[in-house]
Design an enzyme around this catalytic site. Structure first.
Site, short mmCIF file in Angstrom:
data_model
loop_
_atom_site.label_atom_id
_atom_site.label_comp_id
_atom_site.label_asym_id
_atom_site.label_seq_id
_atom_site.Cartn_x
_atom_site.Cartn_y
_atom_site.Cartn_z
N SER A 1 4.81 2.86 -0.10
CA SER A 1 3.35 2.81 -0.24
C SER A 1 2.90 3.87 -1.24
O SER A 1 3.27 5.04 -1.10
CB SER A 1 2.73 3.07 1.13
OG SER A 1 1.34 3.06 1.03
N ALA A 2 2.08 3.46 -2.21
CA ALA A 2 1.69 4.39 -3.29
C ALA A 2 0.81 5.53 -2.80
O ALA A 2 0.91 6.66 -3.30
CB ALA A 2 0.96 3.61 -4.39
N HIS A 3 -0.03 5.27 -1.78
CA HIS A 3 -0.99 6.33 -1.41
C HIS A 3 -0.36 7.46 -0.60
O HIS A 3 -0.99 8.47 -0.33
CB HIS A 3 -2.21 5.75 -0.68
CG HIS A 3 -2.01 5.36 0.75
ND1 HIS A 3 -2.29 6.22 1.78
CD2 HIS A 3 -1.57 4.21 1.32
CE1 HIS A 3 -2.06 5.59 2.93
NE2 HIS A 3 -1.61 4.38 2.68
N ASN B 1 6.80 9.19 10.74
CA ASN B 1 5.55 9.76 10.23
C ASN B 1 4.99 10.88 11.09
O ASN B 1 4.26 11.73 10.61
CB ASN B 1 4.49 8.67 10.05
CG ASN B 1 4.50 7.65 11.16
OD1 ASN B 1 5.54 7.09 11.50
ND2 ASN B 1 3.34 7.42 11.76
N GLN C 1 7.52 7.30 4.34
CA GLN C 1 7.33 8.75 4.46
C GLN C 1 8.32 9.57 3.63
O GLN C 1 8.21 10.79 3.58
CB GLN C 1 7.42 9.16 5.94
CG GLN C 1 6.23 8.69 6.77
CD GLN C 1 4.90 9.31 6.34
OE1 GLN C 1 4.86 10.36 5.70
NE2 GLN C 1 3.81 8.66 6.68
N THR D 1 -3.16 -12.19 -8.81
CA THR D 1 -3.22 -11.37 -10.03
C THR D 1 -2.91 -9.91 -9.69
O THR D 1 -3.46 -9.37 -8.72
CB THR D 1 -4.62 -11.48 -10.68
OG1 THR D 1 -4.87 -12.87 -10.88
CG2 THR D 1 -4.70 -10.73 -11.99
N CYS E 1 -8.02 8.73 19.30
CA CYS E 1 -9.13 8.33 20.15
C CYS E 1 -9.33 6.82 20.05
O CYS E 1 -9.61 6.30 18.98
CB CYS E 1 -10.39 9.05 19.73
SG CYS E 1 -11.63 8.96 21.00
#
Ligand code: PLP
Length: 408
Positions: free
Chosen positions: A211-213, A163, A191, A249, A336
């Site tokens: 991962s969809a996002h 990533n 990625q 669900t 940070c």
């Protein structure tokens, strides 16, 4: 007319520019357009009456489309809440299944925290884990891998692409060596989706997380690929959802939106070329126009959208904040934590010094990024770097003269 057009272009360019697609991607307009109709399917997909039929169809369709794109069977896809869940499920599950027979595991030193922390967790439970080093170039130490893998190895987990640097690892080769000793192979492929083609059948991995996002769809949805006949231990109990491998669900909206994007996976080859051209243009201009910049991981295979670099005498956090004020979203190799920027473990594992990691910048492009945005970004980056270097030079001079005064 020309003046008005120029003004419009300026206004357009002054909008926020998002160059952090490895963190998350904006929602595709295709997904946004489908959401109202997906929301109509509000029923429980497990209900056998009329209200369950539409959500069930949407989920079945998304599973079919995703499986076809990845060249696997729909029965091998488990929809879940995302890649962190998928990674934990595989690592903790395989530990549980094999804890009395094989207790050795391997992963790369540059995995995502959701993989590294799962391995650290099973270490505490008694597993033995070897972390495969990577070189400064971003290449996996295959000699280390060959030396440590054995018939006592239960699972190897190596991400397909990193990533932070975008470096791509030789998964098919690793899978062959892993299967040769009777161990299982997992790859975090988060990625990769939308950046380079992904053919899970060809890679022959046992498990893969998605991962969809990270692919222009909604957060809170992912897919775990579990090869037919590869062992799997469920950890969320409940109804018989996902063929009794994950209770709960289903998230119809998240899954169906993921399916909308999965339909576009055949565009990847074309997008890959476009992204690489933009990224290469960006890097060439930055190297030519800004002093003291060195690229990280560019000498090895890389994702076409990712650029990681070290900018001499620049504090990554300050650079990120300055660019943010100008409307640009990028990322730095220092995060940070408790007030002080901690250098990225990935960059440190690659052999960069703390100072280099703290001076690093990651720019990750996406399907909506265009040349105008990139050129505009570079112009501002040049200005900001120059200003920050001037400030730090002046501060150093002041400090120096203060020290001189004090020593007199
Ligand atoms: N693995 C990699 C390589 C990632 O980049 C990320 C997200 O940052 C994850 C896993 C976690 O994904 P999710 O946000 O779906 O849990």
């Amino acid at each position: 007319m020309v003046k008005r057009r120029r003004q419009e272009i300026l206004i357009e360019m002054q909008k926020m520019i998002y160059l952090d697609h490895n963190a998350t991607t904006p929602l595709s307009q295709k997904v946004i357009d489908q959401i109202p109709s997906i929301l109509q399917a509000w029923g429980n997909p497990s209900s056998i009456h009329w209200s369950g039929r539409e959500p069930k169809n949407l989920i079945r369709n998304a599973r079919q489309v995703l499986a076809t794109a990845l060249k696997v069977s729909p029965l091998e896809i488990i929809f879940n809440s995302g890649a962190s869940e998928g990674n934990s499920a595989v690592i903790l599950g395989i530990y549980e299944i094999f804890k009395n027979s094989k207790n050795h595991f391997m992963c790369s030193q540059v995995e995502h925290p959701s993989v590294l922390k799962a391995f650290q967790h099973i270490e505490k439970l008694g597993a033995r884990v070897d972390y495969i080093p990577v070189s400064r170039k971003g290449e996996l130490d295959l000699n280390f891998f060959k030396k440590h893998i054995s018939s006592n190895t239960a699972l190897v987990s190596v991400m397909m692409a990193n990533n932070e640097t975008g470096n791509i690892f030789p998964i098919a080769e690793l899978v062959k060596m892993t299967h040769a000793v009777g161990a299982l192979f997992h790859s975090d492929c988060v990625q990769v989706l939308g950046k380079i083609p992904l053919n899970l059948s060809e890679l022959n991995v046992d498990y893969a997380t998605l991962s969809a996002h990270k692919f222009y769809s909604l957060k809170g949805t992912g897919a775990l690929f579990v090869r037919k006949n590869s062992p799997y231990q469920k950890f969320i109990f409940g109804g018989g959802q996902e063929r009794s491998r994950r209770g709960g669900t289903e998230n119809t909206l998240g899954i169906a939106s993921f399916g909308v994007m999965a339909n576009l996976l055949d565009q990847v080859v074309f997008r890959q070329k476009e992204l690489a051209q933009l990224r290469d243009h960006m890097e060439a201009r930055i190297l030519l126009e800004i002093d003291g910049v060195s690229l990280t991981g560019n000498q090895s295979a890389r994702l076409p959208n990712t650029s990681s670099m070290v900018l001499r005498d620049i504090d990554g956090e300050t650079l990120l904040m300055s660019l943010d004020l100008k409307g640009f979203a990028v990322s730095t190799g220092a995060a940070c934590s408790s007030g002080s920027p901690e250098p990225s473990p990935v960059l440190l594992a690659m052999g960069l010094s703390r100072a280099e990691a703290q001076s690093s910048l990651r720019i990750s492009l996406g399907w909506e990024t265009n040349l105008g945005q990139i050129d505009f970004f570079i112009n501002i980056l040049k200005e900001v770097v120059l200003r920050l270097r001037n400030i730090s030079q002046k501060t150093n001079m002041k400090e120096l003269s203060l020290m001189r005064e004090q020593s007199l």
